[in-house]
Design an enzyme around this catalytic site. Structure first.
Site, PDB file in Angstrom:
ATOM      1  N   LYS B  47      -8.909 -15.603   3.803  1.00 14.96           N
ATOM      2  CA  LYS B  47      -7.551 -15.054   3.840  1.00 14.96           C
ATOM      3  C   LYS B  47      -6.917 -15.097   2.446  1.00 14.96           C
ATOM      4  CE  LYS B  47      -3.570 -13.836   5.443  1.00 14.96           C
ATOM      5  NZ  LYS B  47      -3.353 -12.464   5.875  1.00 14.96           N
ATOM      6  N   LEU B  75       0.489 -11.311   3.601  1.00 12.85           N
ATOM      7  CA  LEU B  75      -0.158 -12.472   2.973  1.00 12.85           C
ATOM      8  C   LEU B  75       0.325 -13.844   3.443  1.00 12.85           C
ATOM      9  CD1 LEU B  75      -0.525 -11.279  -0.760  1.00 12.85           C
ATOM     10  CD2 LEU B  75      -2.364 -11.615   0.897  1.00 12.85           C
ATOM     11  N   CYS B 131      -2.975  -5.469  -2.420  1.00 15.86           N
ATOM     12  CA  CYS B 131      -2.299  -5.638  -1.140  1.00 15.86           C
ATOM     13  C   CYS B 131      -1.045  -4.764  -1.104  1.00 15.86           C
ATOM     14  CB  CYS B 131      -1.907  -7.098  -0.903  1.00 15.86           C
ATOM     15  SG  CYS B 131      -1.016  -7.296   0.657  1.00 15.86           S
ATOM     16  N   LYS B 166     -10.820  -6.498  -6.391  1.00 19.16           N
ATOM     17  CA  LYS B 166     -10.686  -5.672  -5.182  1.00 19.16           C
ATOM     18  C   LYS B 166      -9.739  -4.511  -5.469  1.00 19.16           C
ATOM     19  CE  LYS B 166     -10.027  -5.988  -0.184  1.00 19.16           C
ATOM     20  NZ  LYS B 166      -9.821  -6.896   0.960  1.00 19.16           N
ATOM     21  N   ILE B 192     -12.854  -0.461  -0.243  1.00 15.80           N
ATOM     22  CA  ILE B 192     -11.452  -0.287  -0.620  1.00 15.80           C
ATOM     23  C   ILE B 192     -10.569  -1.253   0.180  1.00 15.80           C
ATOM     24  CG2 ILE B 192     -11.658   2.149  -1.250  1.00 15.80           C
ATOM     25  CD1 ILE B 192     -10.581   2.909   1.529  1.00 15.80           C
ATOM     26  N   ASN B 193      -9.410  -1.580  -0.402  1.00 14.61           N
ATOM     27  CA  ASN B 193      -8.390  -2.263   0.375  1.00 14.61           C
ATOM     28  C   ASN B 193      -7.774  -1.220   1.314  1.00 14.61           C
ATOM     29  OD1 ASN B 193      -6.318  -4.041   1.277  1.00 14.61           O
ATOM     30  ND2 ASN B 193      -6.360  -5.106  -0.682  1.00 14.61           N
ATOM     31  N   THR B 194      -6.762  -1.593   2.057  1.00 11.71           N
ATOM     32  CA  THR B 194      -6.202  -0.675   3.057  1.00 11.71           C
ATOM     33  C   THR B 194      -5.466   0.505   2.403  1.00 11.71           C
ATOM     34  OG1 THR B 194      -4.230  -2.041   3.150  1.00 11.71           O
ATOM     35  CG2 THR B 194      -5.912  -2.433   4.829  1.00 11.71           C
ATOM     36  N   GLY B 245     -13.631   0.368   7.419  1.00 10.83           N
ATOM     37  CA  GLY B 245     -13.964   0.920   8.733  1.00 10.83           C
ATOM     38  C   GLY B 245     -15.393   0.744   9.195  1.00 10.83           C
TER      39      GLY B 245
END
Lengths: 256, 305
Positions: B47, B75, B131, B166, B192-194, B245
């Site tokens: 996390k 976070l 993030c 990232k 990838i991050n979101t 995904g």
């Protein structure tokens, strides 16, 4: 907690838009009232997340559980239409309700679709001689559910509707009925357990009853096992996870 | 020692298989370890950690979209000290690679955390500069290539641990940012991050997330992620950990074909908590079925006519 398949045994419509589903698994783990299952709602129609649903009845001998839910979106629509088959699920999740030894009288406060898990508390502790005074509140007569089930196992069942449309019940909020009975000394609970919408918890808190009170809260969940931190509940100790730290919290600790 | 065709090596760190649990979906491994032996995974990215404990955003923090999950957790985490003192002892008993994902408000935060982690048994530091759900820091360091290069270079000075940067998909040209990270000294990249997204309830006329916008993950973003991994693979020499995904072993194989050395599995952990080890097992079957010497033989072997 276990990851297993639940076999759909029965799906009954309790009233329009509310379904009672009976599920079976030979490997049903230990259950504590107030715990929930995190059940797959299939993988069609773009569905990814599981649905956390509390347990209404638990039968350890028959290895079955019953859940009651409202049809709200794609996932619950899918679940409501099943006539059989197996669904993956994680169970049983959450901390559940505790009825400590020595407790003789419990007031149960249910608001609408929050009522079902309270039944499992009675189911477990009734045989030990604990008396349950149940208060269920609904918006109107057409929204009432499970009143016969609760009436059969409660010392006394009080049903309230916001508009007074339920003939056998009272007009008003469930918390008003509790307040009246406690103030009149008609009910002397050692413990109050509640499940329902946040305004009901607010009203309960406002009563300032000097009785230990625990509430089961609802939240949108991601993983349902404590790993994603999506289902936050604001408490005096900071944000806690509804799925694992809860869903049952001490009323005074929850920031409403 | 027996030959393990699933083993991959990323910047000097050996993974028993290329399946890593993605940051933010796996906490610190404790919850999932109750359901299966997490040693079956190549690694765990924990996390996202911040210098101090963080409460995260107010709820609702999650919404389901078509084939996707939108989150705005923000976070929430216990902070770097609690991670080192209370979480690492548990993770040290495991034989899976531990990747520490760090997110700072400032450059100094990133450097401080990297330095603290240098004393630990964490194998890789994953620099979270992507993030989308926090007001300060986070993505602020990950948008412009020059900022990506600068933060990478700064953090590198504070740790000898391999640094994996990232990357965010919410940028003009992810290949530019990848090159900037590489030039700044990154040992690996994860992507990838979101994807920045939003969900709206037409009945209440409100956004579903309290934070209004959030980060989209899940199969809905897989085509975006594959294109970006392929693009970055053709732009840099350092290893890539691909994600976005992945729900099955064939999804994972697609990322490896596009140039990923390993993959991270995130949202799939929610749909099926057993999916990460199942994907690792499935990749093994893929290797056998396609008669590969090892999984790395697949890397970047996309056939483009």
């Amino acid at each position: 907690m276990k990851e297993l398949f639940l076999n759909v045994r029965e799906n009954v419509e309790l009233r329009k838009g509310v379904v009672k589903m009976r599920l079976f698994s030979a490997g049903l783990p230990e259950f504590k009232p107030g715990q929930f299952i995190n059940i797959s709602a299939g993988s069609f129609d773009g569905i990814l997340l599981r649905r956390p649903i509390s347990v209404f009845k638990h039968d350890g001998e028959a290895k079955t559980i019953e859940i009651v839910f409202e049809i709200k979106g794609r996932g619950t629509t899918f679940l409501s239409r099943l006539k059989g088959g197996d669904l993956p699920a994680s169970l049983f999740a959450g901390n559940g309700f505790t009825v400590p030894d020595g407790v003789k009288s419990v007031a149960l406060i249910g608001g609408g679709l929050g009522s079902p898990p309270l039944y499992s508390v009675i189911e477990k502790h009734r045989a030990k001689g604990v008396k349950f005074y149940t208060y269920l509140g609904f918006a109107s007569e057409s929204k009432t559910i499970l009143t016969d089930d609760f009436a059969a196992v409660s010392e006394k069942l009080t049903v309230t509707t916001d508009d007074g449309s339920y003939g056998a019940g009272e007009k008003g909020f469930v918390t008003d009925a509790l307040k009246r009975d406690v103030y009149a000394g008609a009910v002397k609970p050692d413990l109050i357990l509640a499940c329902g919408p946040p305004p009901m918890f607010g009203a309960l808190k406002a009563l300032k009853l000097n009785t230990p009170t625990f509430i089961s809260v609802e939240a949108r969940m991601g993983c349902g096992i404590g790993a994603c931190y999506a289902c936050a509940c604001a408490t005096v100790a900071g944000n806690r996870r509804v799925c694992t730290d809860g869903p049952v919290f001490k009323l005074e600790e929850v920031i409403l | 020692m027996t030959y393990n065709p699933m083993e991959v090596n990323i910047c000097g760190v050996s993974f028993k298989n290329p399946v890593i649990a993605a940051s933010g979906t796996f906490s610190f491994g404790f919850e999932f370890s109750k359901l299966y032996d997490i040693d079956r995974l190549g690694g765990i990215s924990v996390k996202g950690l911040t210098r101090e404990r963080r409460e995260g955003n107010p709820p609702p923090r999650i919404a389901e979209t078509y084939g996707g999950v939108l989150n705005g957790v923000g976070l929430q985490n216990p902070g770097i000290d609690v991670f080192i003192n209370n979480m690492m002892p548990f993770l040290e008993t495991k034989r899976t690679v531990v990747i520490a994902n760090i997110a700072g408000d400032t450059e100094a935060d990133y450097c401080y955390m990297a330095e603290r982690l240098s004393e630990t048994k964490v194998s890789i530091i994953e620099l979270n500069i992507s993030c989308p759900n926090v007001k300060r820091g986070g993505l602020a360091f990950g948008v412009k290539p020059e900022d990506v290069g600068a933060i990478t270079k700064a953090v590198k000075k504070y740790t000898k641990k391999p640094l994996m940067v990232k990357l965010s998909p919410n940028v003009a040209d992810i290949a530019e940012n990848a090159r900037a990270a590489e030039a700044g000294g990154a040992d690996a990249l994860s992507l990838i991050n979101t994807v920045s997204g939003m969900a709206v309830d037409a009945e209440t006329r409100r956004p579903i997330l309290k934070n209004v916008t959030g980060g989209l993950s899940g199969p809905a973003i897989k085509p975006i992620a594959l294109a970006m991994v392929w693009k970055v693979y053709n732009a840099v020499k350092i290893p890539i950990v691909g994600m976005g995904g992945i729900m099955s072993a064939s999804d994972a194989a697609e990322f490896i074909l596009c140039g990923a050395s390993a993959v991270q599995v995130g949202t799939a952990n929610f749909a099926n908590p057993l999916s990460a080890p199942q994907i690792a097992d499935g990749l093994r079957r893929y290797v056998d079925k396609h008669k590969l010497r090892d999984i790395s033989e697949l890397k970047g072997r996309l056939i483009v006519d």
